[in-house]
Write an enzyme that holds these catalytic residues in place. Structure first.
Site, short mmCIF file in Angstrom:
data_model
loop_
_atom_site.label_atom_id
_atom_site.label_comp_id
_atom_site.label_asym_id
_atom_site.label_seq_id
_atom_site.Cartn_x
_atom_site.Cartn_y
_atom_site.Cartn_z
CE LYS A 34 -2.61 -11.68 -10.95
NZ LYS A 34 -3.92 -11.17 -10.61
NE ARG A 130 -11.08 -8.15 -10.58
CZ ARG A 130 -10.14 -9.10 -10.51
NH1 ARG A 130 -9.79 -9.59 -9.34
NH2 ARG A 130 -9.57 -9.58 -11.61
CE1 TYR A 254 3.05 -15.61 22.62
CE2 TYR A 254 3.43 -16.45 20.40
CZ TYR A 254 3.84 -15.70 21.50
OH TYR A 254 5.05 -15.06 21.47
CG MET A 302 6.55 -13.09 14.08
SD MET A 302 7.27 -11.60 14.76
CE MET A 302 5.84 -10.74 15.36
#
Ligand SMILES: Cc1ncc(COP(=O)(O)O)c(C=O)c1O
Length: 358
Positions: A34, A130, A254, A302
């Site tokens: 998956k 779940r 940053y 980023m």
């Protein structure tokens, strides 16, 4: 070309699959592919395991259709079952095995008119809360499925919540709950994820469902993949693209969160959070530069991140960087970032080219 590539070693995945099978002799295995084979590329992984895997497991019908297109005969297990009535029909056309994880899915299945019956995996909620039926509810619905026109094999499955924490009492309780249902006449049984494949032989049943171990990461917080002879499949490779000298008291990146406490050499590396490197990885997280460890310095941007190269004075622009992989376990980077290898591997973004070796 931007120097950032995820190298995927398909022979490592084949090795890890074979290891999973050796852990559970005589049992069959659904290779869990998956989420684009945990970020490794479902097309390439299914192709690499085409002749070995007994089956594949996926989360949803879209993923199942992709695997069926690559493999005409393998069993393919839809782990979350059908999300809407029309999916039962498609699942039947694609010859899938489906989980039935609750009363709504059960009602839908029994109301469906299918071209051929499906192998059904009734999901037991053995304690994770779940998905799945309680033991009592599962006993109650069992007779309605045995002999139903829509059902070929009637199978039992469940999923562990804490198998990764060895010795957790919930795991014993879940196993006991599962075993308590085996007086019912199931065709096949499946319980073991990677952690249980590696650590709980009593949970192996008929079909194991290894996921993370196929990709060479560890399901355990306190045991490394290498110690279990697993081979990492993905190595995320970048380069040092710039180097700056930074004086005492000057900051990097940053938010100016990293401040030089000594005259420092800072390398800028061609990988950032838009590639899947975790933005929340703190300063100090290890990065491999030219085969040697250097600490992450300041916030991940980023498209780039910074490393402190002060103790590696010979490193130059163009030096190879491994963010994780063959020489730096993804689990170690993940632990530094407060997460798990699963998340880092599945979140490598589409803009990172995957390069495959057999
Ligand atoms: C139902 C089910 N079985 C098996 C797996 C494989 O688990 P792992 O990757 O820990 O081996 C998963 C993954 O989350 C799952 O949801």
């Amino acid at each position: 070309m931007r120097p950032l590539i995820a190298h995927i070693d398909l022979s490592a995945i084949q090795h890890n699959y074979a290891l999973a099978k050796r852990c559970a002799p005589g049992r069959e295995a659904f290779a869990v592919v998956k989420a684009n084979a945990y970020g490794h590329g479902v097309r390439e992984v299914v192709t690499a395991l085409h002749d070995d895997a007994d089956g594949f497991a996926v989360a949803c019908l879209e993923e199942a259709a992709e695997v069926r297109a690559l493999h005409g005969t393998a069993r393919i297990l839809l782990l979350e079952g059908c999300f809407e009535p029309s999916e039962c029909l498609v699942a039947s056309q694609l010859r899938l095995d489906i989980a039935v994880q609750g009363p709504e899915q059960l009602a839908t299945l029994l109301a469906s008119s299918l071209p051929r019956p499906l192998n059904v995996w009734l999901k037991l909620d053995s304690g994770m809360h779940r998905l799945g039926f309680s033991a009592a509810a599962l006993r109650a619905v069992f007779p309605s499925l045995r002999g139903a026109a829509q059902v070929a094999e009637l199978n039992l499955m469940s999923h562990f919540a804490c198998a990764d924490e060895r010795g957790h009492t919930l795991t014993e309780d879940q196993l006991e709950c599962f075993l308590g249902l085996l007086d019912l006449d199931f065709d096949q049984r499946s319980l073991a994820n990677s952690a249980a494949v590696l650590g709980i032989p009593a949970a192996h049943m008929d079909w194991i469902r290894p996921g993370i171990m196929l990709y060479g990461a560890s399901p355990f917080a306190d045991l490394g993949a290498a110690e279990m002879a697993l081979r990492p499949a993905m190595s995320l490779h970048a380069q040092v693209m710039a180097i700056r000298e930074v004086a005492v008291g000057e900051s990097v990146g940053y938010g100016a969160t990293w401040v030089a406490g000594r005259p420092s050499r800072i390398g800028t590396v061609s990988c950032g959070y838009a590639d899947g490197y975790p933005r929340h990885a703190p300063s100090g997280t290890p990065v491999l530069v030219d085969g040697r460890r250097a600490p992450l310095a300041g916030r991940v941007s980023m498209d780039m991140l910074a490393v402190d190269l002060t103790d590696l004075p010979d490193v130059a622009v163009g030096a190879p960087v491994e963010l994780w992989g063959a020489q730096l376990p993804v689990d170690e980077v993940a632990a530094n970032a407060g997460t798990i290898g699963y998340e880092l591997l599945t979140k490598v973004t589409a803009r990172v080219p995957r390069k495959y070796s057999a």
